[in-house]
Design a protein around this motif. Structure first.
Motif, PDB file in Angstrom:
ATOM      1  N   PHE A 227      -2.540   6.092   0.742  1.00  0.00           N
ATOM      2  CA  PHE A 227      -2.802   4.828   0.033  1.00  0.00           C
ATOM      3  C   PHE A 227      -3.600   5.186  -1.205  1.00  0.00           C
ATOM      4  N   LEU A 229      -5.344   4.565  -5.000  1.00  0.00           N
ATOM      5  CA  LEU A 229      -6.047   3.591  -5.839  1.00  0.00           C
ATOM      6  C   LEU A 229      -6.061   4.102  -7.265  1.00  0.00           C
ATOM      7  N   GLY A 243      -3.045  13.285   0.809  1.00  0.00           N
ATOM      8  CA  GLY A 243      -4.121  14.008   0.143  1.00  0.00           C
ATOM      9  C   GLY A 243      -4.517  13.407  -1.183  1.00  0.00           C
ATOM     10  N   ASP A 244      -3.656  12.574  -1.767  1.00  0.00           N
ATOM     11  CA  ASP A 244      -3.982  11.969  -3.066  1.00  0.00           C
ATOM     12  C   ASP A 244      -4.729  10.648  -2.924  1.00  0.00           C
ATOM     13  N   GLY A 245      -4.823  10.117  -1.716  1.00  0.00           N
ATOM     14  CA  GLY A 245      -5.437   8.807  -1.528  1.00  0.00           C
ATOM     15  C   GLY A 245      -6.586   8.838  -0.538  1.00  0.00           C
ATOM     16  N   VAL A 246      -6.686   7.806   0.267  1.00  0.00           N
ATOM     17  CA  VAL A 246      -7.884   7.578   1.075  1.00  0.00           C
ATOM     18  C   VAL A 246      -7.674   7.747   2.581  1.00  0.00           C
TER      19      VAL A 246
END
Lengths: 295, 295
Positions: A227, A229, A243-246
């Motif tokens: 997810f 942002l 790995g790119d989110g939360v």
């Protein structure tokens, strides 16, 4: 925004991006939406090149090359089909629109059967145009399920109810939590109706691990992506590479495994940056992130 | 996008925009964020001009003119203060940041007491920067509440836990459902910790009416505004004037009333178009929509 360029990606997730000598990819599936610029043939080839043993297909690219041809490509390549996306959109109240929706879902079930897909993912639909009656829309979904579930069961296809993130409740899916999906599914035999556990849609839910335990053998599909942002202008594209989110993925994978689920783990990403990147690179990143963050 | 120009607004909601001869405004409160360009003095005057008997204050505009002056303005105008927004942001794990957050919340409680606000709305905070540990962030909120609740109780201020829409879970509030808020609140005396029922944040929740019944006298604040689509680039601004979005308000108002709640019904709107419009017109529209769609 995130990028899937390998070098920046590595620094983004720090030590979790360590090389993995021999990751176990036996349950990894590429949902073909993740490599959106590719047709079925290219996606199948990409999976084979990268050693990914399964693929989640979408109806539109399958229809582009024809159902039989798609089936042949996947079978000849030795890939499993983990799911077919997607049926659903069952909330139109007008009789003719409703009949069309049910017909189209029966067709999708037939397609899933031909492709050997164990399940058809259902995105149930949002509020009808101009309506504010959420209970009525939900009742329409329940009624449609009663019609579709036996049909699916007869063809060996499981309907996989997908609860979507609540930000899509108005326009995509009036089904928002795993608890709500299970309430619907439990009226049917387990082989007819299951649920999708998708980390993107469910990560925020304080009841999710309790509901995953409750789901047990109702889990028909396990999908992972992050997810990201901020939420982009097109909210559908907020899905990100792991790995790119939360999201903390391992507790989800462990909870799903603890139910006895041994099926595929499908990576499905809608993201403008991912779609603009070289699909082979996307698959390479997906494999590394899967090994380091999900397994 | 929505507009609050009275004429277009009328056509937007059709017959529900009928003129109401003598609407009962006795429970209506203007959250001052709805007239964001106004300071406290202007918002107080605006309420008086329009016959709105209560106001929800924000700390920043109150601090601009000073606490005592704000209190005097509201009192001299004969307005009730329905709430003070806001405390919270309790998820920073570092000891010094945590101490600062707790100190600031104690100050906010003192301000609420001085203003005669019955409750301080708490937006609990999102994941700490770089963290993916949602259970840990939630535990920090629970710990902070244990420290703040008795302090608030001693000053006659009720902490009002606000569950925020799950799309804000990562960056604003790890508290996402009314059930979760009640689980937290019920550890404390009812006069120390309550909950906020905000239609925008909760409309999608299939369990919301059951949880409103459960809430009973825990409801400290009832806020209304609509959920607009598409979600704007700044997701915080998706709140809309009642009637411009997808929410059916009356079932919420009736469910909240059925608990015995007789307090104010606060209209809180973050929306670029609403903020750009003439605030007196916004209040006029708010009153019509409140009468026709909420009452």
């Amino acid at each position: 925004m995130s990028t899937v360029d390998a070098s920046t990606v590595d620094s983004a997730v720090g030590t979790v991006e360590r090389p993995t000598a021999d990751p176990d990819l036996s349950r990894l599936s590429l949902n073909q939406k993740t490599t959106n610029s590719w047709g079925v043939a290219q996606a199948v080839d990409g999976c084979v090149r990268a050693g990914v043993p399964a693929i989640g297909l979408w109806r539109e690219p399958v229809q582009e090359i024809g159902l039989e041809q798609a089936h042949k490509l996947v079978r000849d390549a030795g890939l499993r089909v983990s799911s077919l996306c997607r049926g659903g959109f069952l909330t139109a109240p007008e009789p003719s629109a409703r009949r069309r929706a049910l017909d189209d879902n029966r067709l999708a079930i037939d397609e899933a059967a031909t492709l050997g897909a164990p399940c058809l993912v259902l995105v149930v639909g949002g509020l009808p145009e101009g309506s504010r009656d959420l209970p009525a829309a939900r009742a329409l979904v329940a009624d449609a399920l009663a019609e579709l579930a036996p049909y699916a069961g007869e063809r060996g296809v499981r309907l996989a109810l997908e609860p979507l993130h609540p930000m899509y409740c108005a326009d995509r899916a009036v089904l928002s939590t795993l608890a709500q999906a299970l309430d619907l599914a439990e009226a049917y035999p387990v082989e007819q109706v299951g649920v999708v556990v998708d980390t993107f849609h469910l990560w925020w839910d304080p009841a999710v691990f309790e509901q995953i335990r409750r789901a047990g053998d109702r889990i028909a599909s396990f999908q992972v992506c992050d997810f990201n942002l901020p939420i982009p202008a097109d909210a559908l594209l907020a899905r990100g590479m792991m790995g790119d989110g939360v999201i903390d993925f391992r507790p989800f994978r462990e909870a799903v495994d603890a139910t006895g689920y041994t099926g595929d783990i499908e990576v499905e990403i809608f993201n403008a940056d991912v779609w603009a990147a070289d699909p082979d690179e996307v698959i390479a990143t997906m494999i590394r992130r899967y090994a380091n963050l999900v397994l």
